[in-house]
Scaffold this active site. Structure first.
Site, PDB file in Angstrom:
ATOM      1  N   PRO A  11       0.793  -1.233   0.000  1.00 29.68           N
ATOM      2  CG  PRO A  11       0.119  -0.896   2.199  1.00 29.68           C
ATOM      3  CD  PRO A  11       0.823  -1.880   1.314  1.00 29.68           C
ATOM      4  CG  ASP A  34       0.598   0.154 -11.180  1.00 28.16           C
ATOM      5  OD1 ASP A  34       0.871  -0.069 -12.365  1.00 28.16           O
ATOM      6  OD2 ASP A  34      -0.165  -0.548 -10.497  1.00 28.16           O
ATOM      7  CE  LYS A  56      -3.160   0.418 -16.236  1.00 30.00           C
ATOM      8  NZ  LYS A  56      -3.510  -0.441 -15.157  1.00 30.00           N
ATOM      9  N   GLY A  87       0.781  -1.531  -7.335  1.00 32.84           N
ATOM     10  CA  GLY A  87       0.377  -1.143  -5.985  1.00 32.84           C
ATOM     11  C   GLY A  87      -0.420  -2.262  -5.324  1.00 32.84           C
ATOM     12  N   GLY A  88      -0.254  -2.422  -4.018  1.00 29.73           N
ATOM     13  CA  GLY A  88      -1.023  -3.419  -3.271  1.00 29.73           C
ATOM     14  C   GLY A  88      -0.690  -4.825  -3.701  1.00 29.73           C
ATOM     15  CG  ASP A  89      -2.257  -9.367  -4.144  1.00 30.62           C
ATOM     16  OD1 ASP A  89      -1.587 -10.090  -3.387  1.00 30.62           O
ATOM     17  OD2 ASP A  89      -2.716  -9.760  -5.239  1.00 30.62           O
ATOM     18  CG  MET A 170     -10.018   1.947  -7.938  1.00 32.54           C
ATOM     19  SD  MET A 170      -9.995   0.837  -9.356  1.00 32.54           S
ATOM     20  CE  MET A 170     -10.821  -0.619  -8.719  1.00 32.54           C
ATOM     21  CB  ALA A 199      -4.109   2.675   4.047  1.00 33.97           C
TER      22      ALA A 199
HETATM   23  C1  SAM Z   1      -6.390   0.127  -9.085  1.00 33.61           C
HETATM   24  S1  SAM Z   1      -6.734  -0.186  -7.413  1.00 33.61           S
HETATM   25  C2  SAM Z   1      -5.342  -1.180  -6.997  1.00 33.61           C
HETATM   26  C3  SAM Z   1      -5.514  -1.945  -5.726  1.00 33.61           C
HETATM   27  C4  SAM Z   1      -4.256  -2.689  -5.335  1.00 33.61           C
HETATM   28  N1  SAM Z   1      -3.947  -3.727  -6.305  1.00 33.61           N
HETATM   29  C5  SAM Z   1      -4.358  -3.287  -3.940  1.00 33.61           C
HETATM   30  O1  SAM Z   1      -4.345  -4.528  -3.814  1.00 33.61           O
HETATM   31  O2  SAM Z   1      -4.420  -2.529  -2.966  1.00 33.61           O
HETATM   32  C6  SAM Z   1      -6.338   1.353  -6.681  1.00 33.61           C
HETATM   33  C7  SAM Z   1      -7.207   1.634  -5.465  1.00 33.61           C
HETATM   34  O3  SAM Z   1      -6.684   0.928  -4.330  1.00 33.61           O
HETATM   35  C8  SAM Z   1      -6.926   1.686  -3.164  1.00 33.61           C
HETATM   36  N2  SAM Z   1      -5.640   1.994  -2.537  1.00 33.61           N
HETATM   37  C9  SAM Z   1      -4.422   1.637  -2.969  1.00 33.61           C
HETATM   38  N3  SAM Z   1      -3.468   2.034  -2.102  1.00 33.61           N
HETATM   39  C10 SAM Z   1      -4.111   2.658  -1.087  1.00 33.61           C
HETATM   40  C11 SAM Z   1      -3.690   3.294   0.109  1.00 33.61           C
HETATM   41  N4  SAM Z   1      -2.420   3.348   0.466  1.00 33.61           N
HETATM   42  N5  SAM Z   1      -4.649   3.832   0.915  1.00 33.61           N
HETATM   43  C12 SAM Z   1      -5.952   3.766   0.592  1.00 33.61           C
HETATM   44  N6  SAM Z   1      -6.405   3.173  -0.529  1.00 33.61           N
HETATM   45  C13 SAM Z   1      -5.504   2.636  -1.357  1.00 33.61           C
HETATM   46  C14 SAM Z   1      -7.679   2.947  -3.577  1.00 33.61           C
HETATM   47  O4  SAM Z   1      -9.056   2.658  -3.476  1.00 33.61           O
HETATM   48  C15 SAM Z   1      -7.248   3.072  -5.025  1.00 33.61           C
HETATM   49  O5  SAM Z   1      -8.188   3.832  -5.763  1.00 33.61           O
END
Ligand code: SAM
Length: 247
Positions: A11, A34, A56, A87-89, A170, A199
Site C-alpha cells: 500500500p 504504477d 494509471k 500497488g497493493g496486491d 476506487m 493507508a
Molecule cells: C487500481 S486499485 C489497486 C488496488 C491494489 N492492487 C491493492 O491490492 O491494494 C487502486 C485503489 O486501491 C486503493 N488503494 C491503494 N493504495 C491505497 C492506500 N495506500 N490507501 C488507501 N487506498 C488505497 C484505492 O481505493 C485506489 O483507488
C-alpha cells in the site's frame, strides 16, 4: 528462460514489501511500475535499473493497458529481467489478468509475488479487524467504478443482506452514488462507514461517519491520495477497535 515478475508493492510503506519482492526488485534490469508506487519503494531497485512509470490512477491512463502489455513482452524478449511492480496486491483490481494472458500468448513465463492489499493495510492502520465473530462473517472487495465509468452493476441487495464488511476500492469519486445504492437496497443509513486515505503512508487520513454522512464529509474535505471506503458493522463504535486518525 526469461520470466517476468508481477510483484505487489503493497500500500505504500516500503517496509510492507515482502522479502521476495525486495530481493527481485534489487535484481531487475527494468521495473515497470504504477504511479501509486512511491519513491521509497523505487529507491530499492538496483541503482542502474531502468524505471518506467506506466502509471494509471482512477482511469487517468498514462499508458494504455495494451501498451503496458506490449512493453512487458518487448522488454522480456530483449532479454531483460523485468519486474512489473503494482500497488497493493497484483491480483486485486490490478489488471494482472491481461498481463498474464499476454505473456502466456507470447510464450513468456511469469511469477506473481503477492503484496499487502490496501484493505488489510487500512485494517491494520485502523486497528479494526475486517471480520469479527458474530458481527461480520464475510468480507467483500468491491470496485467503486466500472470498466467504462460510473458505478459497476453490483448486486446491491445481496451485498446489503450479507451484513458483512464491504471494502470499496476506487470508490472515492463515486461515494455518493454508492451510498445511495446501498440505502435504496435497504442498508441502514446509520451503518458505520469510513474513508481511509493513504493507508500506511505518512499522509494517512481517516474520516469516520455513516453511510449517509460520509459522502458529505468527503466532499467537504476532498482527498488527494488513494482512498478506500469501508462499510459495515465491524466499524461500529461499540466494537473493539483502536482507530488512529493519522499516522
Ligand atoms: C487500481 S486499485 C489497486 C488496488 C491494489 N492492487 C491493492 O491490492 O491494494 C487502486 C485503489 O486501491 C486503493 N488503494 C491503494 N493504495 C491505497 C492506500 N495506500 N490507501 C488507501 N487506498 C488505497 C484505492 O481505493 C485506489 O483507488
Amino acid at each position: 528462460m526469461t520470466k517476468v515478475f508481477l510483484i505487489g508493492a503493497g500500500p505504500g510503506d516500503a517496509e510492507l514489501l515482502t522479502v521476495k519482492a525486495l530481493r527481485l526488485l534489487g535484481q531487475a534490469d527494468v521495473v515497470l511500475h504504477d504511479s501509486l508506487v512511491g519513491p521509497d519503494i523505487l529507491a530499492l531497485a538496483r541503482a542502474d535499473a531502468r524505471l518506467v512509470d506506466v502509471g494509471k490512477r482512477c482511469g487517468r491512463h498514462s499508458a494504455s493497458q495494451q501498451e503496458i502489455c506490449a512493453l512487458l513482452v518487448a522488454e522480456a524478449r530483449g532479454g531483460a529481467m523485468v519486474v512489473r511492480l503494482k500497488g497493493g496486491d497484483p491480483m486485486i483490481f490490478g489488471r494482472a489478468t491481461e498481463e498474464m494472458a499476454e505473456l502466456t500468448r507470447h510464450g513468456i513465463g511469469f511469477e506473481v509475488i503477492p503484496g499487502v492489499t490496501a484493505a488489510t493495510a487500512a485494517a491494520a492502520a485502523l486497528g479494526v479487524s475486517l471480520t469479527r465473530r458474530g458481527v461480520a462473517s464475510s468480507l467483500h472487495f468491491l470496485a467503486g467504478h466500472g470498466a467504462q465509468s460510473g458505478l459497476p452493476a453490483h448486486d446491491w441487495l445481496a451485498l446489503t443482506k450479507s451484513g458483512g464488511t464491504l471494502v470499496v476500492y476506487m470508490g472515492g469519486l463515486s461515494l455518493a452514488g454508492l451510498a445511495a445504492q446501498f440505502i435504496e437496497a435497504g442498508m441502514a443509513p446509520d451503518t458505520p462507514a469510513l474513508a481511509v486515505e493513504n493507508a500506511s503512508l505518512p499522509g494517512q487520513r481517516v474520516v469516520e461517519g455513516t453511510l449517509a454522512s460520509l459522502p458529505g464529509q468527503m466532499a467537504a474535505a476532498p482527498a488527494s491520495g488513494p482512498v478506500l471506503v469501508m462499510i459495515g458493522p465491524a466499524f461500529s463504535p461499540g466494537e473493539s477497535r483502536h482507530i488512529k486518525s493519522d499516522r
